[in-house]
Design a protein around this motif. Structure first.
Motif, mmCIF file in Angstrom:
data_model
loop_
_atom_site.group_PDB
_atom_site.id
_atom_site.type_symbol
_atom_site.label_atom_id
_atom_site.label_comp_id
_atom_site.label_asym_id
_atom_site.label_seq_id
_atom_site.Cartn_x
_atom_site.Cartn_y
_atom_site.Cartn_z
ATOM 1 N N ARG A 156 0.797 -1.222 0.000
ATOM 2 C CA ARG A 156 0.000 0.000 0.000
ATOM 3 C C ARG A 156 0.834 1.278 0.000
ATOM 4 O O ARG A 156 0.418 2.265 -0.624
ATOM 5 N N PRO A 157 2.020 1.319 0.652
ATOM 6 C CA PRO A 157 2.837 2.542 0.509
ATOM 7 C C PRO A 157 3.197 2.840 -0.950
ATOM 8 O O PRO A 157 3.222 4.000 -1.362
ATOM 9 N N ARG A 158 3.462 1.785 -1.739
ATOM 10 C CA ARG A 158 3.771 1.988 -3.141
ATOM 11 C C ARG A 158 2.545 2.536 -3.877
ATOM 12 O O ARG A 158 2.660 3.379 -4.757
ATOM 13 N N TRP A 159 1.356 2.043 -3.534
ATOM 14 C CA TRP A 159 0.145 2.537 -4.184
ATOM 15 C C TRP A 159 -0.128 3.991 -3.795
ATOM 16 O O TRP A 159 -0.684 4.743 -4.588
ATOM 17 N N ARG A 160 0.258 4.384 -2.582
ATOM 18 C CA ARG A 160 0.144 5.805 -2.227
ATOM 19 C C ARG A 160 1.037 6.649 -3.133
ATOM 20 O O ARG A 160 0.675 7.767 -3.507
ATOM 21 N N GLU A 161 2.212 6.104 -3.468
ATOM 22 C CA GLU A 161 3.093 6.814 -4.399
ATOM 23 C C GLU A 161 2.440 6.929 -5.769
ATOM 24 O O GLU A 161 2.525 7.978 -6.423
ATOM 25 N N TYR A 162 1.786 5.848 -6.200
ATOM 26 C CA TYR A 162 1.063 5.916 -7.478
ATOM 27 C C TYR A 162 0.005 7.015 -7.421
ATOM 28 O O TYR A 162 -0.164 7.790 -8.379
ATOM 29 N N GLY A 163 -0.744 7.057 -6.333
ATOM 30 C CA GLY A 163 -1.789 8.069 -6.192
ATOM 31 C C GLY A 163 -1.236 9.479 -6.237
ATOM 32 O O GLY A 163 -1.833 10.370 -6.848
ATOM 33 N N ALA A 164 -0.073 9.690 -5.605
ATOM 34 C CA ALA A 164 0.552 11.017 -5.619
ATOM 35 C C ALA A 164 0.986 11.397 -7.029
ATOM 36 O O ALA A 164 0.849 12.551 -7.450
ATOM 37 N N LEU A 165 1.521 10.419 -7.785
ATOM 38 C CA LEU A 165 1.939 10.688 -9.161
ATOM 39 C C LEU A 165 0.741 11.062 -10.030
ATOM 40 O O LEU A 165 0.808 11.989 -10.848
ATOM 41 N N ILE A 166 -0.368 10.347 -9.856
ATOM 42 C CA ILE A 166 -1.562 10.640 -10.640
ATOM 43 C C ILE A 166 -2.145 11.991 -10.256
ATOM 44 O O ILE A 166 -2.560 12.779 -11.102
ATOM 45 N N SER A 167 -2.145 12.281 -8.959
ATOM 46 C CA SER A 167 -2.668 13.561 -8.493
ATOM 47 C C SER A 167 -1.863 14.726 -9.048
ATOM 48 O O SER A 167 -2.417 15.788 -9.352
ATOM 49 N N ALA A 168 -0.557 14.530 -9.215
ATOM 50 C CA ALA A 168 0.290 15.598 -9.737
ATOM 51 C C ALA A 168 -0.010 15.887 -11.193
ATOM 52 O O ALA A 168 0.265 16.986 -11.690
ATOM 53 N N GLY A 169 -0.573 14.891 -11.903
ATOM 54 C CA GLY A 169 -0.950 15.100 -13.292
ATOM 55 C C GLY A 169 0.218 15.183 -14.248
ATOM 56 O O GLY A 169 0.060 15.627 -15.382
#
Length: 396
Positions: A156-169
């Protein structure tokens, strides 16, 4: 109508307060042209016309409705979600998936969401100053998606990183996140085939239509991708709601005194400052008239949600934020409308209500700590940072 108004999307007023900037144009015309360097698109500005447009088959999605990402070829089939398809294909997918996303299902997920919220808030104990976006609003939807999909806790920490990357656009960040999301989703699906659990993937693997139809593996992964993309909405909604409530202390006090007002408060946040400012553009399949504005065939058209949700024809005193606003015949369009009404709307509402209730209960002294950092984006109303003080410090 020859004098069609234009709205410059790069204008400072549009970027910093689209809800106010769209108002005078909406009162002049039910539709306008949105323009930017090298870009032009029609926008429907009034509530009734917008609602009709989102259900009108003369406005159709097309491949040009979406920006394509530079991702590895083997990932591309998994990124074609049901949000991108129309007609019988969309109806089929919606029929198979909708039972897992009803309001009743969202209500059943609340205890699990409450545990995830409490875990995040536990991590804030002892801290005084934080950025609420990175510490709470952004990671929560990713944690919820991981629980729904069956992503192991260690991942899940890695998926949080994915979410941050997507949020940054950022395009490069998206390309980096997609392969990991696809691989993780495929692994979770294989695991749930062998060991079913009480999560959405397990339920969708069990769902079978009367005619024997069911989701294929590629369609399941595409749904996970759609959930990850959609997870940006509750994250932005939570951060926006905290900023709004802290800026309206009288209404925040009412909400603290009566938590039963929370569902209405969340709806009002979505109406007053929807995270989505513009809907996905559709293309006219024939000449279409919006009021006295003629839109030619083949033109891109969006709904300016920021304008429609402040339409005085639909909402009394629309520019006033009021958590006690009475429900009326009109409803906000923050989750769109029609066949493509947001699949995860009930889940987003549940997450936001649980998150705000717990945050306000846990930190009664919660206060803004300087100005929020908002990302200038004509399509999304979102914060990149929201500095807050969690508790009042007492001098010795």
């Amino acid at each position: 109508m020859s004098d069609v108004p234009e709205i410059l999307l790069t204008d400072s007023e549009v970027l910093h307060d689209p809800f106010t900037a769209y108002g005078p144009v909406r009162e002049r015309s039910p539709a306008a042209k949105l323009v930017a360097p090298g870009f032009a698109m029609w926008a429907v500005l009034r509530h009734e016309e917008a609602r009709k447009m989102l259900s009108d088959p003369r406005f159709a999605l097309s491949p040009d409705s979406y920006q394509r990402m530079d991702v590895p070829d083997h990932c591309r089939p998994y990124l074609r979600t049901m949000q991108e398809v129309e007609g019988p294909e969309h109806l089929r997918l919606r029929r198979l998936v909708a039972p897992a996303f009803t309001p009743r299902k969202a209500a059943a997920l609340r205890p699990g969401i409450e545990r995830l919220v409490d875990d995040l808030l536990d991590g804030l104990d002892g801290k005084t100053d934080i950025d609420l976006v990175t510490a709470f609003a952004r990671p929560l939807p990713v944690d919820v998606i991981c629980a729904l999909v069956g992503i192991p806790a260690a991942d899940r920490p890695r998926w949080r990183e994915y979410g941050a990357l997507i949020s940054a656009g950022d395009g490069a960040g998206l390309a980096k996140a997609v392969p990991g999301i696809v691989e993780g989703a495929l692994a979770a699906i294989e695991d749930r085939k062998l060991q079913p659990a009480d999560d959405v993937v397990s339920q969708l693997l069990r769902i079978q239509a009367e005619d024997g139809d069911r989701l294929g593996e590629t369609e399941l992964v595409a749904l996970v991708w759609q959930l990850v993309l959609g997870g940006q909405v509750p994250g932005n909604l939570i951060a926006n709601a905290v900023e709004i409530l802290l800026s309206h202390p009288d209404q925040l006090a009412e909400l603290r005194d009566d938590p039963a007002l929370m569902p209405g408060a969340v709806e009002e946040v979505m109406r007053w400052q929807s995270p989505q400012l513009l809907t996905i553009p559709r293309f006219t399949t024939t000449d279409v008239r919006i009021g006295d504005v003629l839109i030619p065939e083949g033109e891109p058209v969006t709904v300016a949600v920021a304008a429609a949700n402040r339409d005085p024809r639909a909402f009394p005193d629309p520019d006033v934020f009021d958590i006690r606003r009475a429900a009326g015949p009109a409803w906000h369009l923050a989750f769109a409308h029609g066949p493509h009404f947001c699949l995860g709307a009930s889940l987003a509402r549940a997450q936001t209500e649980v998150a705000l209730t717990a945050l306000l209960r846990r930190f009664p002294d919660l206060a803004l700590d300087g100005g929020p950092l908002r990302i200038p984006d004509p399509g999304t109303w979102r914060l990149n940072a929201l500095p807050v003080k969690l508790r009042t410090t007492v001098a010795n």
